[in-house]
Motif scaffolding. Sequence first.
Motif, PDB file in Angstrom:
ATOM      1  N   ALA A   1       0.832  -1.206   0.000  1.00 58.50           N
ATOM      2  CA  ALA A   1       0.000   0.000   0.000  1.00 58.50           C
ATOM      3  C   ALA A   1       0.869   1.259   0.000  1.00 58.50           C
ATOM      4  O   ALA A   1       0.579   2.238  -0.694  1.00 58.50           O
ATOM      5  N   ARG A   2       1.966   1.239   0.758  1.00 59.76           N
ATOM      6  CA  ARG A   2       2.851   2.392   0.808  1.00 59.76           C
ATOM      7  C   ARG A   2       3.557   2.603  -0.525  1.00 59.76           C
ATOM      8  O   ARG A   2       3.723   3.730  -0.987  1.00 59.76           O
ATOM      9  N   LEU A   3       3.960   1.510  -1.155  1.00 57.63           N
ATOM     10  CA  LEU A   3       4.627   1.611  -2.450  1.00 57.63           C
ATOM     11  C   LEU A   3       3.674   2.170  -3.501  1.00 57.63           C
ATOM     12  O   LEU A   3       4.066   2.969  -4.348  1.00 57.63           O
ATOM     13  N   ALA A   4       2.426   1.745  -3.437  1.00 57.09           N
ATOM     14  CA  ALA A   4       1.445   2.234  -4.405  1.00 57.09           C
ATOM     15  C   ALA A   4       1.258   3.738  -4.282  1.00 57.09           C
ATOM     16  O   ALA A   4       1.121   4.451  -5.281  1.00 57.09           O
ATOM     17  N   ARG A   5       1.277   4.252  -3.051  1.00 61.18           N
ATOM     18  CA  ARG A   5       1.093   5.691  -2.857  1.00 61.18           C
ATOM     19  C   ARG A   5       2.284   6.489  -3.393  1.00 61.18           C
ATOM     20  O   ARG A   5       2.114   7.566  -3.966  1.00 61.18           O
ATOM     21  N   SER A   6       3.493   5.943  -3.214  1.00 66.60           N
ATOM     22  CA  SER A   6       4.681   6.705  -3.608  1.00 66.60           C
ATOM     23  C   SER A   6       5.044   6.534  -5.075  1.00 66.60           C
ATOM     24  O   SER A   6       5.644   7.404  -5.674  1.00 66.60           O
ATOM     25  N   GLN A   7       4.698   5.385  -5.653  1.00 67.50           N
ATOM     26  CA  GLN A   7       5.104   5.109  -7.025  1.00 67.50           C
ATOM     27  C   GLN A   7       3.952   5.216  -8.023  1.00 67.50           C
ATOM     28  O   GLN A   7       4.144   4.987  -9.211  1.00 67.50           O
TER      29      GLN A   7
ATOM     30  N   LEU B   1      20.569  -7.486  -4.258  1.00 70.01           N
ATOM     31  CA  LEU B   1      20.467  -6.043  -4.075  1.00 70.01           C
ATOM     32  C   LEU B   1      19.391  -5.720  -3.051  1.00 70.01           C
ATOM     33  O   LEU B   1      18.371  -6.405  -2.955  1.00 70.01           O
ATOM     34  N   VAL B   2      19.647  -4.642  -2.293  1.00 68.59           N
ATOM     35  CA  VAL B   2      18.658  -4.111  -1.352  1.00 68.59           C
ATOM     36  C   VAL B   2      18.421  -2.660  -1.738  1.00 68.59           C
ATOM     37  O   VAL B   2      19.360  -1.847  -1.741  1.00 68.59           O
ATOM     38  N   LEU B   3      17.192  -2.333  -2.095  1.00 66.26           N
ATOM     39  CA  LEU B   3      16.843  -0.950  -2.449  1.00 66.26           C
ATOM     40  C   LEU B   3      16.169  -0.287  -1.256  1.00 66.26           C
ATOM     41  O   LEU B   3      15.097  -0.714  -0.816  1.00 66.26           O
ATOM     42  N   THR B   4      16.817   0.747  -0.719  1.00 64.09           N
ATOM     43  CA  THR B   4      16.237   1.479   0.407  1.00 64.09           C
ATOM     44  C   THR B   4      15.615   2.782  -0.076  1.00 64.09           C
ATOM     45  O   THR B   4      15.908   3.257  -1.176  1.00 64.09           O
ATOM     46  N   LYS B   5      14.748   3.350   0.765  1.00 63.82           N
ATOM     47  CA  LYS B   5      14.092   4.642   0.493  1.00 63.82           C
ATOM     48  C   LYS B   5      13.290   4.605  -0.804  1.00 63.82           C
ATOM     49  O   LYS B   5      13.168   5.626  -1.499  1.00 63.82           O
ATOM     50  N   LEU B   6      12.750   3.446  -1.122  1.00 64.48           N
ATOM     51  CA  LEU B   6      11.972   3.333  -2.348  1.00 64.48           C
ATOM     52  C   LEU B   6      10.653   4.079  -2.238  1.00 64.48           C
ATOM     53  O   LEU B   6      10.026   4.403  -3.238  1.00 64.48           O
ATOM     54  N   ASP B   7      10.242   4.371  -1.001  1.00 62.65           N
ATOM     55  CA  ASP B   7       8.985   5.092  -0.811  1.00 62.65           C
ATOM     56  C   ASP B   7       9.168   6.596  -0.991  1.00 62.65           C
ATOM     57  O   ASP B   7       8.196   7.335  -1.074  1.00 62.65           O
ATOM     58  N   GLY B   8      10.421   7.054  -1.049  1.00 62.99           N
ATOM     59  CA  GLY B   8      10.655   8.484  -1.120  1.00 62.99           C
ATOM     60  C   GLY B   8      10.876   8.999  -2.524  1.00 62.99           C
ATOM     61  O   GLY B   8      11.308  10.120  -2.712  1.00 62.99           O
ATOM     62  N   THR B   9      10.595   8.193  -3.522  1.00 64.33           N
ATOM     63  CA  THR B   9      10.828   8.622  -4.894  1.00 64.33           C
ATOM     64  C   THR B   9       9.823   7.992  -5.831  1.00 64.33           C
ATOM     65  O   THR B   9       9.329   6.891  -5.578  1.00 64.33           O
TER      66      THR B   9
ATOM     67  N   VAL C   1      17.027  -7.957  -7.236  1.00 61.94           N
ATOM     68  CA  VAL C   1      16.672  -7.208  -6.031  1.00 61.94           C
ATOM     69  C   VAL C   1      15.998  -8.197  -5.085  1.00 61.94           C
ATOM     70  O   VAL C   1      15.004  -8.829  -5.444  1.00 61.94           O
ATOM     71  N   LYS C   2      16.538  -8.333  -3.879  1.00 57.99           N
ATOM     72  CA  LYS C   2      15.997  -9.313  -2.931  1.00 57.99           C
ATOM     73  C   LYS C   2      15.203  -8.679  -1.794  1.00 57.99           C
ATOM     74  O   LYS C   2      14.309  -9.313  -1.236  1.00 57.99           O
ATOM     75  N   LEU C   3      15.548  -7.441  -1.438  1.00 58.83           N
ATOM     76  CA  LEU C   3      14.852  -6.763  -0.347  1.00 58.83           C
ATOM     77  C   LEU C   3      14.595  -5.314  -0.730  1.00 58.83           C
ATOM     78  O   LEU C   3      15.383  -4.707  -1.462  1.00 58.83           O
ATOM     79  N   VAL C   4      13.501  -4.769  -0.238  1.00 59.75           N
ATOM     80  CA  VAL C   4      13.203  -3.350  -0.448  1.00 59.75           C
ATOM     81  C   VAL C   4      12.835  -2.719   0.886  1.00 59.75           C
ATOM     82  O   VAL C   4      12.166  -3.326   1.725  1.00 59.75           O
TER      83      VAL C   4
END
Length: 396
Positions: free
Chosen positions: A103-109, A345-353, A370-373
């Motif tokens: 849900a958070r990813l949907a709002r940011s992306q 790969l771990v992608l951080t701060k994916l909700d901020g962009t 990518v294994k973790l976000v």
Amino acid sequence: MLTPQLVTLLSDQALIAIIVVIAAVLVAGTAGLVVSRRRRSQLPQATQPARLDTAEPTVGEDAEEPRDTPTRTLEDTELPAESPAATIEKPESAQGRLVRLRARLARSQGSLGKGLLALLSRDKLDEEAWEDIETTLITADVGVAPTQELVEKLRTRMRVEGVGGAQARDILREELIALVDPSLDRTLKVSRKEMQPAVVMVVGVNGTGKTTTVGKLARVLVAEDKHVVLGAADTFRAAAADQLQTWGDRVGVRTVRGPEGGDPASVAFDSVKQGIEEEADAVLVDTAGRLHTKTGLMDELGKVKRVIEKTAEVDEVLLVIDATTGQNGLTQARVFAEVIDVTGLVLTKLDGTAKGGIVIAVQRELGVPVKLVGLGEGADDMAPFDAEQFVDALLD
């Protein structure tokens, strides 16, 4: 009748007697004074009130109670209450975490998916529309080559199948999932094997969130009832070990650390050794952040890995990338991959962009999944990456 001579003799004798008496009295008084002083010195001194700042037991205090008082047994003794144990947090379950993060990813992306759907749903898809689609994808950090590949497939399918509206969304979803590549193995190798724990190294440049990633990953594993040991091999950054230990203490996980400025390889070695002794499922080793342009520091990563492998195999090398850095993060990833064998790969701060396309670009560049976000600053704001859920979040 007394003669003058006799009177004189008697007077001399009386004077002598008086002197003797006076001398006797003086001797007796002096002796009494000495005895009195000796007696006073032998008596116990009067107990003075104890000062609060230097309260110490004085002689005779234990005599206030008769010596024949019965001795108290252990059962009769009132022991001090035990201090309350540190509260151990229970991490959120994987299922609940995924639902919330989607849900958070949907709002940011969402802007990326909405922009593409709006363009594909036009009544007429002319060259200008396709150019706009390309611009939208490149702006979202998908990368030039993946963008051209996606646009070509979309143009072919839209022309051949002649669809629009809801059908356009289905086509876009299918092609995006194919681009993210669900066939890549995204499982984390964090299970104990051959009498040894799984060993995970976490690497990346400064400020990407490596230490936080290690702490959050520990919570993910603890939620799966795994026994974890943390290794604070970031010995150069002030308070890095304290930060990692705080993460570990919150979920009851041991943190192995060394002196500030010490040898990172030594700390990593001790961490793995401790994991073997405790029969842990996984050992997570945090490393110091380093600029990808610093050759000496980059070479040190290889040394840390080689030292660990004297005791156990390194199962995972996770590269942490800040999703907000876009193409710069892609350059960093390329250099790290040349120095050390990155497995995930771990992608951080994916909700901020709104540039979630970095997922596609970095995977395509390195051939590493990518294994973790990470999608927030909360303790449980990290989850395994799922290609279909990621694309659905983009299009929601």
